[in-house]
Scaffold this active site. Structure first.
Site, mmCIF file in Angstrom:
data_model
loop_
_atom_site.group_PDB
_atom_site.id
_atom_site.type_symbol
_atom_site.label_atom_id
_atom_site.label_comp_id
_atom_site.label_asym_id
_atom_site.label_seq_id
_atom_site.Cartn_x
_atom_site.Cartn_y
_atom_site.Cartn_z
ATOM 1 C CG LEU A 178 -14.731 31.023 15.395
ATOM 2 C CD1 LEU A 178 -14.057 32.350 15.097
ATOM 3 C CD2 LEU A 178 -14.488 30.596 16.830
ATOM 4 C CG PHE A 203 -12.622 31.987 6.290
ATOM 5 C CD1 PHE A 203 -11.691 32.999 6.400
ATOM 6 C CD2 PHE A 203 -12.302 30.728 6.796
ATOM 7 C CE1 PHE A 203 -10.463 32.772 7.009
ATOM 8 C CE2 PHE A 203 -11.077 30.495 7.391
ATOM 9 C CZ PHE A 203 -10.153 31.521 7.506
ATOM 10 C CE LYS A 204 -9.874 34.223 10.787
ATOM 11 N NZ LYS A 204 -9.585 34.908 9.521
ATOM 12 C CG ASP A 205 -19.318 34.083 10.588
ATOM 13 O OD1 ASP A 205 -19.015 34.391 11.747
ATOM 14 O OD2 ASP A 205 -19.793 34.883 9.766
#
Ligand code: PLP
Length: 503
Positions: free
Chosen positions: A120, A115-117
């Site tokens: 980011l 989920f960091k995408d």
């Protein structure tokens, strides 16, 4: 709209300054001085928009120096359909389990399968935009401490972005093989990756120290550079995360599942640094109808205890678990929640944070605890329960989930059992692809240890479950390792200067 520090030392900071600096000079975190309000009519309008339009609209409210058109020009490539397998960045999968309905909000279809995408892919645009507006022509050096997923997502977001270099530190034995491989094979001329001997908290403390080290900052300045962070304490990370909670609700409005004004959902989040769940809380503050936030932890259950007792105590055993992105004992973003729950009492927040730094422990007052418990429910599960949940989800729902998401589902079921809240539709943040943690997931599903390296395991998992290996993981196999260096926590400072090209 301006930003201020949770510890009271800075006020009237512009959005671009907040994004550029990441952390306030007094060690506090930047928070907006007001929150825009979304009415039911606004939600209806958003429901008719694409994900990119939803992102631009919501972010524009918090970033006065950026025009709506500018933000649209960021959101279009950041959330381009070709970057997300299936074409939509944040799809919901509905599962019916007995009386309860769960909507798995799958945030892992992007380039690094976690989920960091979601944040980011956007942050580089916000940061380079901020550099143009406020950076006096300086080059940004991004420092990241990662428990696995942030590092790769940041590297992928920032690779070959002009005017920026990025340095990632990860705990040598605290990330999965696939996560390590994702980072050590990273491409790009402005990236650097280093393992440290220690755990995630050591990496994070090390980065924080370098960040606020006056001498290092002076050296950078002399070289026309400044530090910036891509960690989840950066406002530019949190803001894009607010969007997908609105987006999920809007999608449920569109399908008719949410069909009257004020109809509430629960939101369950597998939690580490408290960023993802804080974004959900901010969405509620802006008018999203939420009943309860369910904060799910693994055996590093410092937050469960905090929500139940009001005592935050990091003096406890640190466990390396099969959900490594949640192996965290200092949940940095909690500071922002405390600031809010205390009615912006920066002196009180600063005193708790000072106690945390000095003794590893603090206790909030009764009024704050009461507010906390009205909003949040905390639970945790261990590795055995996590594996069992993956197995059960696969067997009964034919749904394959990763180790972090399984923690969330397990804790949610506990919440339902304890509160009897079966009626509130519930959105569960699904934070990583099962293929990022393929060997654990394989073991959970088959009861057997997987044989071979991570890629062999991924193929076996695919064969056994009839699911597809995501393209970004499949393609790693051919890539050469570029970064094999390891340093101590004390050696991080030199490593940073070296990677920035100064030493
Ligand atoms: C980072 C991460 C988490 C924890 O999110 P926080 O914002 O740190 O609470 C959970 N699951 C996965 C897969 C992650 O990468």
């Amino acid at each position: 709209m301006h930003y201020k520090s949770t510890r009271g030392g800075q006020e009237n900071i512009s959005a671009s300054q907040a994004i550029l600096h990441g952390i306030a000079k007094d060690g506090g975190l930047f928070v907006p001085d007001s929150f825009p309000q979304y009415s039911y009519a606004d939600l209806h309008e958003l429901a008719g928009c694409t994900y990119q339009e939803r992102a631009a609209r919501i972010m524009a409210d918090f970033l006065p120096e950026f025009s709506k058109e500018e933000l649209e020009s960021y959101a279009a490539p950041a959330y381009a359909p070709e970057k997300f397998e299936g074409g939509f960045p944040a799809p919901l999968s509905m599962l019916q389990n007995g009386q309860v309905t769960m909507y798995l909000l799958e945030l892992w279809h992007g380039p690094t399968c976690a989920f960091k995408d979601m944040a980011l892919q956007m942050l580089p645009y916000l940061l380079t935009g901020s550099l143009r507006k406020d950076g006096c022509g300086k080059k940004a050096v991004i420092l990241v401490a990662t428990s696995g997923d942030t590092g790769k997502a940041a590297l992928e977001g920032f690779k070959d972005v002009d005017g920026v270099s990025i340095q990632v530190f990860y705990p040598e034995s605290g990330v999965s093989d696939m996560q390590k491989r994702q980072m050590t094979t990273q491409e790009g001329g402005n990236v650097s990756v280093c393992a440290i001997q220690g755990n995630f908290d050591d990496a994070q403390s090390g980065v924080k120290k370098i960040f606020t080290d006056p001498q290092v900052n002076r050296i950078l300045e002399e070289n026309g550079m400044l530090f910036s962070s891509a960690n989840s304490i950066n406002w530019g990370r949190l803001l894009p995360q607010i969007v997908y909670y609105f987006s999920a609700y809007c999608d449920l409005m569109r399908t008719g599942e949410m069909d009257y004004e004020g109809e509430k959902i629960n939101i369950v989040v597998p939690t580490g640094n408290f960023g993802n769940i804080l974004a959900a809380y901010y969405a509620k503050k802006m008018g999203l109808p939420v009943n309860r936030f369910i904060c799910a932890s693994n055996s590093n259950n410092v937050l469960t205890e905090f929500i139940r007792t009001g005592v935050y105590d990091r003096n406890r055993q640190f466990y390396t678990t099969i959900s490594p992105s949640m192996d965290i004992l200092i949940s940095s973003n909690l500071e922002r929640l405390l600031y809010d729950l205390t009615g912006n009492n920066s002196a009180l927040v600063a005193s708790w944070m000072n106690q945390l730094a000095a003794t590893g422990r603090y206790q909030v007052d009764a009024a704050t605890l009461q507010k906390l418990q009205e909003l949040f429910w905390g639970g945790f599960c261990d590795d055995g329960e996590t594996l069992q949940e993956i197995r059960e989800m696969f067997q009964t729902e034919n749904y394959l989930c990763d180790t972090h998401t399984a923690v969330a589902v397990h804790v949610y079921k506990e919440y339902v059992a304890q509160t009897q809240d079966t009626a509130t539709p519930t959105v569960i943040a699904s934070t990583a692809s099962p293929y990022k943690f393929a060997s654990h997931v394989y073991k959970a599903v088959t009861g057997e240890d997987a044989a071979g390296d991570d890629f062999a395991v991924a193929s076996q998992l695919s064969a056994v479950t009839g699911t597809q290996i995501p393209a970004p993981i499949a393609s790693l196999q051919e890539k050469p390792v570029r970064f094999a260096n390891v340093c101590t926590a004390a050696g991080m400072r030199e490593e940073v200067l070296r990677a920035a090209g100064i030493r």
